[in-house]
Design a protein around this motif. Structure first.
Motif, PDB file in Angstrom:
ATOM      1  N   VAL A   1       0.856  -1.188   0.000  1.00  0.00           N
ATOM      2  CA  VAL A   1       0.000   0.000   0.000  1.00  0.00           C
ATOM      3  C   VAL A   1       0.892   1.237   0.000  1.00  0.00           C
ATOM      4  N   ASP A   2       0.301   2.355  -0.435  1.00  0.00           N
ATOM      5  CA  ASP A   2       1.074   3.587  -0.629  1.00  0.00           C
ATOM      6  C   ASP A   2       2.315   3.293  -1.465  1.00  0.00           C
ATOM      7  N   ALA A   3       2.091   2.542  -2.559  1.00  0.00           N
ATOM      8  CA  ALA A   3       3.193   2.140  -3.423  1.00  0.00           C
ATOM      9  C   ALA A   3       3.929   3.358  -3.964  1.00  0.00           C
ATOM     10  N   ASP A   4       5.250   3.236  -4.025  1.00  0.00           N
ATOM     11  CA  ASP A   4       6.120   4.330  -4.472  1.00  0.00           C
ATOM     12  C   ASP A   4       5.960   5.566  -3.601  1.00  0.00           C
ATOM     13  N   HIS A   5       5.513   5.359  -2.355  1.00  0.00           N
ATOM     14  CA  HIS A   5       5.297   6.437  -1.385  1.00  0.00           C
ATOM     15  C   HIS A   5       4.204   7.407  -1.836  1.00  0.00           C
ATOM     16  N   VAL A   6       3.289   6.921  -2.656  1.00  0.00           N
ATOM     17  CA  VAL A   6       2.153   7.731  -3.089  1.00  0.00           C
ATOM     18  C   VAL A   6       0.931   7.282  -2.298  1.00  0.00           C
ATOM     19  N   ALA A   7       0.375   8.169  -1.500  1.00  0.00           N
ATOM     20  CA  ALA A   7      -0.770   7.818  -0.651  1.00  0.00           C
ATOM     21  C   ALA A   7      -1.932   7.315  -1.501  1.00  0.00           C
ATOM     22  N   GLY A   8      -2.470   6.152  -1.121  1.00  0.00           N
ATOM     23  CA  GLY A   8      -3.625   5.599  -1.800  1.00  0.00           C
ATOM     24  C   GLY A   8      -3.321   4.763  -3.022  1.00  0.00           C
ATOM     25  N   ARG A   9      -2.048   4.709  -3.461  1.00  0.00           N
ATOM     26  CA  ARG A   9      -1.689   3.864  -4.601  1.00  0.00           C
ATOM     27  C   ARG A   9      -1.339   2.474  -4.071  1.00  0.00           C
ATOM     28  N   ASP A  10      -2.118   1.479  -4.431  1.00  0.00           N
ATOM     29  CA  ASP A  10      -1.958   0.138  -3.872  1.00  0.00           C
ATOM     30  C   ASP A  10      -1.619  -0.875  -4.959  1.00  0.00           C
ATOM     31  N   ASP A  11      -0.768  -1.828  -4.611  1.00  0.00           N
ATOM     32  CA  ASP A  11      -0.362  -2.899  -5.522  1.00  0.00           C
ATOM     33  C   ASP A  11      -1.129  -4.156  -5.148  1.00  0.00           C
ATOM     34  N   GLY A  12      -2.015  -4.577  -6.033  1.00  0.00           N
ATOM     35  CA  GLY A  12      -2.844  -5.743  -5.759  1.00  0.00           C
ATOM     36  C   GLY A  12      -2.287  -7.045  -6.294  1.00  0.00           C
ATOM     37  N   SER A  13      -1.022  -7.090  -6.672  1.00  0.00           N
ATOM     38  CA  SER A  13      -0.422  -8.344  -7.151  1.00  0.00           C
ATOM     39  C   SER A  13      -0.625  -9.435  -6.108  1.00  0.00           C
ATOM     40  N   PHE A  14      -1.080 -10.603  -6.565  1.00  0.00           N
ATOM     41  CA  PHE A  14      -1.389 -11.665  -5.604  1.00  0.00           C
ATOM     42  C   PHE A  14      -0.133 -12.481  -5.349  1.00  0.00           C
ATOM     43  N   ARG A  15       0.492 -12.221  -4.201  1.00  0.00           N
ATOM     44  CA  ARG A  15       1.755 -12.830  -3.817  1.00  0.00           C
ATOM     45  C   ARG A  15       1.628 -13.505  -2.452  1.00  0.00           C
ATOM     46  N   PRO A  16       2.610 -14.335  -2.090  1.00  0.00           N
ATOM     47  CA  PRO A  16       2.504 -15.078  -0.826  1.00  0.00           C
ATOM     48  C   PRO A  16       2.812 -14.252   0.409  1.00  0.00           C
ATOM     49  N   ASN A  17       3.349 -13.044   0.242  1.00  0.00           N
ATOM     50  CA  ASN A  17       3.768 -12.244   1.388  1.00  0.00           C
ATOM     51  C   ASN A  17       2.638 -11.985   2.382  1.00  0.00           C
ATOM     52  N   GLN A  18       1.408 -11.958   1.895  1.00  0.00           N
ATOM     53  CA  GLN A  18       0.258 -11.683   2.752  1.00  0.00           C
ATOM     54  C   GLN A  18       0.047 -12.753   3.818  1.00  0.00           C
ATOM     55  N   ILE A  19       0.586 -13.955   3.611  1.00  0.00           N
ATOM     56  CA  ILE A  19       0.331 -15.041   4.561  1.00  0.00           C
ATOM     57  C   ILE A  19       0.916 -14.732   5.926  1.00  0.00           C
ATOM     58  N   PHE A  20       1.937 -13.854   6.002  1.00  0.00           N
ATOM     59  CA  PHE A  20       2.545 -13.531   7.288  1.00  0.00           C
ATOM     60  C   PHE A  20       1.605 -12.760   8.211  1.00  0.00           C
ATOM     61  N   ALA A  21       0.521 -12.243   7.683  1.00  0.00           N
ATOM     62  CA  ALA A  21      -0.470 -11.600   8.547  1.00  0.00           C
ATOM     63  C   ALA A  21      -1.248 -12.624   9.358  1.00  0.00           C
ATOM     64  N   VAL A  22      -1.186 -13.893   8.937  1.00  0.00           N
ATOM     65  CA  VAL A  22      -1.958 -14.948   9.614  1.00  0.00           C
ATOM     66  C   VAL A  22      -1.036 -16.005  10.237  1.00  0.00           C
ATOM     67  N   GLY A  23       0.035 -16.374   9.578  1.00  0.00           N
ATOM     68  CA  GLY A  23       0.916 -17.417  10.094  1.00  0.00           C
ATOM     69  C   GLY A  23       2.366 -17.092   9.854  1.00  0.00           C
ATOM     70  N   GLY A  24       3.234 -17.835  10.538  1.00  0.00           N
ATOM     71  CA  GLY A  24       4.666 -17.674  10.342  1.00  0.00           C
ATOM     72  C   GLY A  24       5.343 -16.769  11.339  1.00  0.00           C
ATOM     73  N   LEU A  25       4.572 -16.041  12.128  1.00  0.00           N
ATOM     74  CA  LEU A  25       5.118 -15.130  13.132  1.00  0.00           C
ATOM     75  C   LEU A  25       4.418 -15.373  14.461  1.00  0.00           C
ATOM     76  N   PRO A  26       5.049 -14.991  15.570  1.00  0.00           N
ATOM     77  CA  PRO A  26       4.429 -15.264  16.883  1.00  0.00           C
ATOM     78  C   PRO A  26       3.043 -14.662  17.033  1.00  0.00           C
ATOM     79  N   LEU A  27       2.857 -13.446  16.518  1.00  0.00           N
ATOM     80  CA  LEU A  27       1.594 -12.732  16.696  1.00  0.00           C
ATOM     81  C   LEU A  27       0.814 -12.724  15.399  1.00  0.00           C
ATOM     82  N   GLN A  28      -0.422 -13.201  15.435  1.00  0.00           N
ATOM     83  CA  GLN A  28      -1.299 -13.195  14.277  1.00  0.00           C
ATOM     84  C   GLN A  28      -1.924 -11.811  14.143  1.00  0.00           C
ATOM     85  N   ILE A  29      -1.706 -11.159  12.994  1.00  0.00           N
ATOM     86  CA  ILE A  29      -2.156  -9.782  12.791  1.00  0.00           C
ATOM     87  C   ILE A  29      -3.599  -9.718  12.317  1.00  0.00           C
ATOM     88  N   LEU A  30      -3.990 -10.666  11.490  1.00  0.00           N
ATOM     89  CA  LEU A  30      -5.337 -10.696  10.918  1.00  0.00           C
ATOM     90  C   LEU A  30      -6.055 -11.917  11.448  1.00  0.00           C
TER      91      LEU A  30
END
Length: 490
Positions: free
Chosen positions: A308-337
């Motif tokens: 989000v805020d891609a290229d430091h531009v507020a509101g410009r979001d990159d919707g490419s579907f990549r695996p990085n989002q999984i860290f919001a749920v697993g892989g780290l001690p604290l589940q963010i989502l």
């Protein structure tokens, strides 16, 4: 260096040059492919008499004192017995993990992969969780974490450890955050054992964690800074800061400038871990968590934005579907989502990215998707994070999959059968008994890159020993999963 050969055959001196020898694979990969080769002679054996033995060494002083006076067959039998005895004291995961744990004259460290990687910051702290913490090697983890604690600069850790007078390369936004996570889990492991951490160690680790959080909060290299919304912004043109770090000449393949999703999950986990030492990080954590939940959901994909805020531009979001989002749920001690959105993220990742060898780095159907990791340097680096499968992502994915199903015994058993069994079968396929760095995005998912990769093995061990372990009703470990699933290489 001089070579010592111990052999039960006959050597015939016969020097011979092979001119312009062609390496076909190097030619396919766009590398230097012609070389002159030399042989000093030939060895011959009579296999009807006894097995052939040839031992090469550049350090004969490491052999038994009487090695050079023993028959070669007796020496090799003695070495086999000695090494087999040593290995018998280790579990299979311990034997696998020790491959990457090395001690140099300067330090104890983790080699990222064989045959061509060295020790890198990001890889070290990701792999350490499985190779050291999950296998109970807490003293090795301690040594590594304390060693790195002394090289924090403006809140950053080098992604390449300084050695032999080399200049440290401070070019990673996530290596420092992975370090904080590793420190948190190391301290938790010591507490679980009932082993107090010495005051001096506590102070050094605390100082490093505080320096990282302070440096990132106030701002450091490459426009890394905590933004007004509490999230972490990073990046500038021409620099690759996240784990998706392929660069060919001046071409940064996946720049991901702005607020990458896994960096936010790491940042929030680091803030929560830092609050263990200083409660002032709680307020920034709460602010960042609220912003994350408000900013990253992408209803169009049923998942999270990659940046989000891609290229430091507020509101410009990159919707490419990549695996990085999984860290919001697993892989780290604290589940963010959590809740329904967490379940949707896991389901979408499984449907679009999961393969038997790991997660694709980009979903098929995306414009930049590369189905094969092939060709010269530019072609391969261009495909490195554009669809190529990464086995180490099975760790966070399977942990997320189990979490959204309540982390029940049934869910853990199902995950073990559904996701780990195919990965174990890969132990026969490339680097024998180990897990590769990458694989093709399209079937049959041919493995590539390093055939022996530390974080791939580390995350598999963490899954086996921590995430999917069997527990009794009170949550403690009841019975470790059978180790027969790991291939014991004889």
């Amino acid at each position: 260096p001089a070579l010592t050969a111990i052999c039960n055959g006959t050597f015939r001196e016969q020097p011979l040059w092979y001119r312009q020898f062609l390496y076909e694979t190097e030619r396919e990969r766009g590398l230097e492919d012609l070389e002159d080769l030399a042989t000093p002679g030939t060895w011959t054996w009579n296999l009807a008499r006894e097995p052939a033995v040839l031992i090469w060494t550049t350090a004969p002083q490491l052999l038994p004192d009487d090695a050079l006076n023993l028959p070669a067959i007796e020496l090799v039998q003695r070495l086999v017995v000695s090494e087999s005895t040593r290995r018998s004291r280790l579990s299979v995961p311990q034997r696998l993990s020790e491959t990457y744990l090395v001690r140099t004259p300067q330090r104890t460290t983790i080699i990222a992969g064989y045959p061509w990687f060295t020790d890198w910051g990001r890889d070290t702290f990701i792999a350490l969780r499985g190779l050291c913490l999950a296998t109970g090697r807490l003293e090795i983890a301690r040594s590594i974490l304390l060693e790195w604690s002394g090289v924090v600069s403006q809140g950053m850790l080098p992604n390449l450890f300084p050695d032999r007078g080399d200049t440290p390369e401070y070019n990673s936004v996530d290596a420092s955050l992975w370090y904080v996570v590793a420190v948190h889990e190391y301290l938790a492991a010591r507490e679980a054992r009932g082993e107090p951490v010495p005051d001096d160690d506590q102070q050094r680790l605390r100082a490093a964690v505080q320096a990282i959080l302070t440096g990132f909060s106030e701002g450091t290299r490459y426009r890394i800074h905590a933004d007004a919304d509490g999230l972490l912004a990073a990046g500038q043109p021409g620099v690759q800061l996240t784990w998706m770090d392929a660069k060919v000449g001046d071409w940064v393949v996946t720049p991901r400038i702005g607020k990458p999703v896994e960096v936010q999950a790491l940042w929030l986990n680091a803030l929560a871990a830092g609050a263990r030492f200083d409660p002032r990080w709680n307020a920034r954590f709460e602010q960042g968590l609220a912003a994350f939940k408000a900013r990253f959901w992408n209803e169009a994909t049923g998942g999270l934005y990659d940046v989000v805020d891609a290229d430091h531009v507020a509101g410009r979001d990159d919707g490419s579907f990549r695996p990085n989002q999984i860290f919001a749920v697993g892989g780290l001690p604290l589940q963010i989502l959590d809740g329904e959105r967490a379940k949707r993220v896991v389901d979408a990742v499984e449907a679009r990215l999961w393969t038997p060898l790991g997660l694709r780095s980009l979903a098929p159907g995306e414009a930049a998707y590369a189905p094969r990791y092939r060709g010269g340097v530019r072609e391969r680096d261009g495909a490195y994070h554009q669809g190529t499968v990464w086995p180490w992502f099975l760790g966070p994915f399977v942990e997320a999959w189990v979490r959204v199903r309540g982390d029940t015994p049934k869910a853990r058993r199902e995950a073990r059968a559904r996701f780990l069994t195919p990965l174990y079968e890969h132990l026969h396929a490339a680097g024998l008994g180990h897990i590769s760095e990458i694989a093709d995005g399209d079937a049959p998912h041919t493995p590539g890159g390093c055939p022996f990769q530390a974080w791939s093995v580390g995350e598999a061990i963490r899954l086996d020993r921590v995430v999917l372990r069997e527990r009794d009703e009170r949550g403690s470990t009841a019975r470790r999963a059978p180790e027969e699933v790991w291939l014991a290489v004889r």
